[in-house]
Design a protein around this motif. Structure first.
Motif, PDB file in Angstrom:
ATOM      1  N   VAL A 198       0.831  -1.213   0.000  1.00  0.00           N
ATOM      2  CA  VAL A 198       0.000   0.000   0.000  1.00  0.00           C
ATOM      3  C   VAL A 198       0.859   1.254   0.000  1.00  0.00           C
ATOM      4  O   VAL A 198       0.600   2.202  -0.749  1.00  0.00           O
ATOM      5  CB  VAL A 198      -0.957  -0.010   1.210  1.00  0.00           C
ATOM      6  N   GLU A 199       1.894   1.272   0.839  1.00  0.00           N
ATOM      7  CA  GLU A 199       2.726   2.474   0.960  1.00  0.00           C
ATOM      8  C   GLU A 199       3.782   2.548  -0.145  1.00  0.00           C
ATOM      9  O   GLU A 199       4.434   3.586  -0.302  1.00  0.00           O
ATOM     10  CB  GLU A 199       3.416   2.503   2.326  1.00  0.00           C
ATOM     11  N   GLY A 200       3.936   1.471  -0.901  1.00  0.00           N
ATOM     12  CA  GLY A 200       4.927   1.448  -1.963  1.00  0.00           C
ATOM     13  C   GLY A 200       4.291   1.340  -3.329  1.00  0.00           C
ATOM     14  O   GLY A 200       3.709   2.302  -3.849  1.00  0.00           O
ATOM     15  N   LEU A 201       4.379   0.151  -3.923  1.00  0.00           N
ATOM     16  CA  LEU A 201       4.001  -0.017  -5.320  1.00  0.00           C
ATOM     17  C   LEU A 201       2.538   0.300  -5.612  1.00  0.00           C
ATOM     18  O   LEU A 201       2.209   0.897  -6.638  1.00  0.00           O
ATOM     19  CB  LEU A 201       4.332  -1.447  -5.757  1.00  0.00           C
ATOM     20  N   ALA A 202       1.628  -0.080  -4.735  1.00  0.00           N
ATOM     21  CA  ALA A 202       0.201   0.186  -4.976  1.00  0.00           C
ATOM     22  C   ALA A 202      -0.122   1.675  -4.862  1.00  0.00           C
ATOM     23  O   ALA A 202      -1.155   2.121  -5.381  1.00  0.00           O
ATOM     24  CB  ALA A 202      -0.663  -0.610  -4.005  1.00  0.00           C
ATOM     25  N   HIS A 203       0.701   2.431  -4.182  1.00  0.00           N
ATOM     26  CA  HIS A 203       0.601   3.892  -4.005  1.00  0.00           C
ATOM     27  C   HIS A 203      -0.839   4.374  -3.795  1.00  0.00           C
ATOM     28  O   HIS A 203      -1.285   5.345  -4.397  1.00  0.00           O
ATOM     29  CB  HIS A 203       1.287   4.637  -5.161  1.00  0.00           C
ATOM     30  N   CYS A 204      -1.544   3.705  -2.871  1.00  0.00           N
ATOM     31  CA  CYS A 204      -2.945   4.048  -2.631  1.00  0.00           C
ATOM     32  C   CYS A 204      -3.113   5.501  -2.181  1.00  0.00           C
ATOM     33  O   CYS A 204      -4.085   6.168  -2.545  1.00  0.00           O
ATOM     34  CB  CYS A 204      -3.543   3.104  -1.591  1.00  0.00           C
ATOM     35  N   GLY A 205      -2.173   5.987  -1.378  1.00  0.00           N
ATOM     36  CA  GLY A 205      -2.278   7.354  -0.886  1.00  0.00           C
ATOM     37  C   GLY A 205      -2.173   8.404  -1.963  1.00  0.00           C
ATOM     38  O   GLY A 205      -2.594   9.552  -1.766  1.00  0.00           O
ATOM     39  N   ALA A 206      -1.617   8.057  -3.131  1.00  0.00           N
ATOM     40  CA  ALA A 206      -1.471   9.031  -4.204  1.00  0.00           C
ATOM     41  C   ALA A 206      -2.828   9.570  -4.653  1.00  0.00           C
ATOM     42  O   ALA A 206      -2.941  10.725  -5.072  1.00  0.00           O
ATOM     43  CB  ALA A 206      -0.733   8.411  -5.388  1.00  0.00           C
ATOM     44  N   CYS A 207      -3.864   8.743  -4.569  1.00  0.00           N
ATOM     45  CA  CYS A 207      -5.214   9.190  -4.911  1.00  0.00           C
ATOM     46  C   CYS A 207      -6.050   9.503  -3.676  1.00  0.00           C
ATOM     47  O   CYS A 207      -6.869  10.422  -3.692  1.00  0.00           O
ATOM     48  CB  CYS A 207      -5.928   8.136  -5.749  1.00  0.00           C
ATOM     49  N   HIS A 208      -5.864   8.743  -2.612  1.00  0.00           N
ATOM     50  CA  HIS A 208      -6.760   8.830  -1.458  1.00  0.00           C
ATOM     51  C   HIS A 208      -6.267   9.777  -0.362  1.00  0.00           C
ATOM     52  O   HIS A 208      -6.817   9.757   0.742  1.00  0.00           O
ATOM     53  CB  HIS A 208      -6.993   7.432  -0.879  1.00  0.00           C
ATOM     54  N   THR A 209      -5.248  10.580  -0.653  1.00  0.00           N
ATOM     55  CA  THR A 209      -4.748  11.566   0.304  1.00  0.00           C
ATOM     56  C   THR A 209      -4.841  12.955  -0.317  1.00  0.00           C
ATOM     57  O   THR A 209      -4.446  13.135  -1.472  1.00  0.00           O
ATOM     58  CB  THR A 209      -3.285  11.264   0.684  1.00  0.00           C
ATOM     59  N   PRO A 210      -5.351  13.946   0.411  1.00  0.00           N
ATOM     60  CA  PRO A 210      -5.408  15.306  -0.150  1.00  0.00           C
ATOM     61  C   PRO A 210      -4.006  15.887  -0.319  1.00  0.00           C
ATOM     62  O   PRO A 210      -3.057  15.467   0.340  1.00  0.00           O
ATOM     63  CB  PRO A 210      -6.208  16.086   0.904  1.00  0.00           C
ATOM     64  N   ARG A 211      -3.885  16.847  -1.211  1.00  0.00           N
ATOM     65  CA  ARG A 211      -2.580  17.437  -1.525  1.00  0.00           C
ATOM     66  C   ARG A 211      -2.557  18.923  -1.163  1.00  0.00           C
ATOM     67  O   ARG A 211      -3.588  19.590  -1.114  1.00  0.00           O
ATOM     68  CB  ARG A 211      -2.268  17.236  -3.011  1.00  0.00           C
TER      69      ARG A 211
END
Length: 447
Positions: free
Chosen positions: A200-213
């Motif tokens: 999740v924290e690496g290759l799947a990069h879930c936070g890239a979409c599910h975290t505000p910027r």
């Protein structure tokens, strides 16, 4: 006086030169010599297969394949607040792809966001997550990509406003926001949870979409998994701020990620549909690991022993009909026959009282779903729903969404719903034409 002026001028010149040198030292990266593209038969087949699974977990084909183009040949437009970045060609074509990249150059791009020629890469390529990928997994990904069909294709030039089109500035962005080694580890939680954290924290990069910027496009570390924006869809919060009517469990997440739908949470749409399409082909253990970690992030469900559907208050059609008679009439004519059929997914419509699209503070996802519908996956048991873009106008759409919100969401009315509907309709034609390829079973096994 003149002597003092010369001294001050000299000091200022030294400071400027030193600053320029420091800036150059921060921004400059050496190029790595090109190689002749390695022959596909030089890679171990088992390594290539593992790389295929990892590429599916990383959703590589989605961002590096444009509709009508070659697989992994790039050219997909990625809109940002600063302009549009086009994805790169990652096929082993020597001239336009990464065929001339040695493994060390590939690893540097994954770890540091630097191209083979020394250019800083824009963080639309999520190297802030990929930096956490292991050496062994990078090697497998490299083997997989180097055995794809070479495609000669150069992406369009990025369309970024000044100063964001000046790549050396990315070095400054990295100093502020690019930090590796953020994968949590907890031996007490077991191997599955830790594997999920790594993915999740690496290759799947879930936070890239599910975290505000923030204003400079970096993920807000103090709001991880609190929800984000992607392609005119709202990526729902996955932590304890989630607006899902019932909490996700590991089993529910596993079913949703594996099959693209789950009876108590509905159907994956938009960019998430592409994610689950890829995850359908990866090892079962990896999907379960992702689900275990994310269920822990979202918090434990209420221990009342009830099925989630039973824990949701029954809707009030009479009250909702009074609030919006036009929306009630549209719902009765176009929606109720499926959503009140009492047939479980995938044969009937989702219980809208369980839909996060209805309870979310952002109406875009619900508007997108009503406009585009849910396409069937050929050869698979999956939910379907017609799109209504051509059959109802914006005013009718707003009335329907308002009715669904009042009746099933039991939340305050959305603000500026008319604008949300207009924006969704404007984006719908573009997204369907440019990004959403048909959901075919043949795609599932060929990430």
């Amino acid at each position: 006086m003149a002597r003092r002026l010369r001294i001050i001028t000299g000091i200022a010149a030294v400071v400027l030169v030193a600053g320029a040198a420091a800036g150059f030292g921060v921004a400059w990266r050496p190029s790595i010599a090109a190689i002749a593209p390695p022959r596909p038969d030089t890679f171990n087949p088992d390594l290539v297969k593992r790389g295929r699974d990892l590429a599916a977990i990383g959703n590589c084909n989605t961002c590096h394949t444009v509709r009508g183009g070659g697989n992994y040949a790039g050219g997909l437009p990625v809109p940002t607040p600063f302009g549009t970045v086009f994805s790169s060609n990652i096929t082993p074509d020597a001239a336009t792809g990464i065929g001339g990249w040695p493994e060390a150059a590939f690893v540097r791009a994954m770890r540091s966001g630097v191209s083979r020629d020394g250019r800083h890469l824009y963080p639309t390529f999520p190297y802030d997550h990929f930096t956490n990928v292991s050496d062994a997994d990078d090697r497998a990904l490299y083997a997989f990509l180097m055995t794809r069909q070479p495609v000669s294709a150069s992406p369009p030039a990025n369309q970024l406003s000044f100063p964001f089109n000046y790549r050396p500035l990315i070095a400054g962005w990295k100093l502020l926001y690019f930090h590796g080694g953020d994968v949590p580890s907890d031996a007490a939680k077991g191997a599955e949870w830790n594997r999920g954290a790594y993915l999740v924290e690496g290759l799947a990069h879930c936070g890239a979409c599910h975290t505000p910027r923030n204003a400079l496009g970096a993920e807000r570390v103090n709001a991880q998994f609190s929800g984000g924006e992607v392609d005119n869809w709202h990526a729902y919060a996955l932590n304890d701020t989630s607006h899902a009517p019932v909490r996700w469990t590991a089993e529910a997440l596993y079913a949703y990620l594996r099959h693209g739908w789950q009876p108590d949470h509905g159907t994956a749409r938009g960019p998430m549909a592409e994610v689950v399409s890829n995850l359908s082909s990866v090892p079962d253990s990896d999907v379960r690991a992702i689900a275990a970690y994310m269920a822990d992030i979202s918090g434990a469900p209420a221990p009342d022993g009830k099925r989630p559907a039973d824990a949701v208050a029954q809707p009030s059609p009479a009250v909702a009909a009074q609030a919006d008679p036009a929306g009630a009439a549209i719902y009765a004519a176009a929606c109720a026959s499926c959503h009140e059929s009492n047939r479980p997914l995938p044969y009937g419509g989702v219980n809208l009282a369980l839909s996060t699209a209805v309870t979310s503070p952002d109406p875009r996802n619900l508007a997108n779903i009503v406009l585009t519908g849910v396409g069937a996956v050929e050869g698979e048991r999956s939910p379907i729903m017609p799109g209504f873009a051509a059959s109802i106008d914006d005013a009718q759409m707003a009335a329907l969404l308002n009715y669904l919100r009042v009746r099933f969401g039991k939340r305050p009315a959305w603000n500026d719903l008319d604008k949300a509907v207009r924006d969704a309709r404007a984006a719908q034609a573009v997204s369907v034409a440019a990004r959403e390829a048909p959901a075919e079973s043949s795609q599932r096994g060929k990430p």
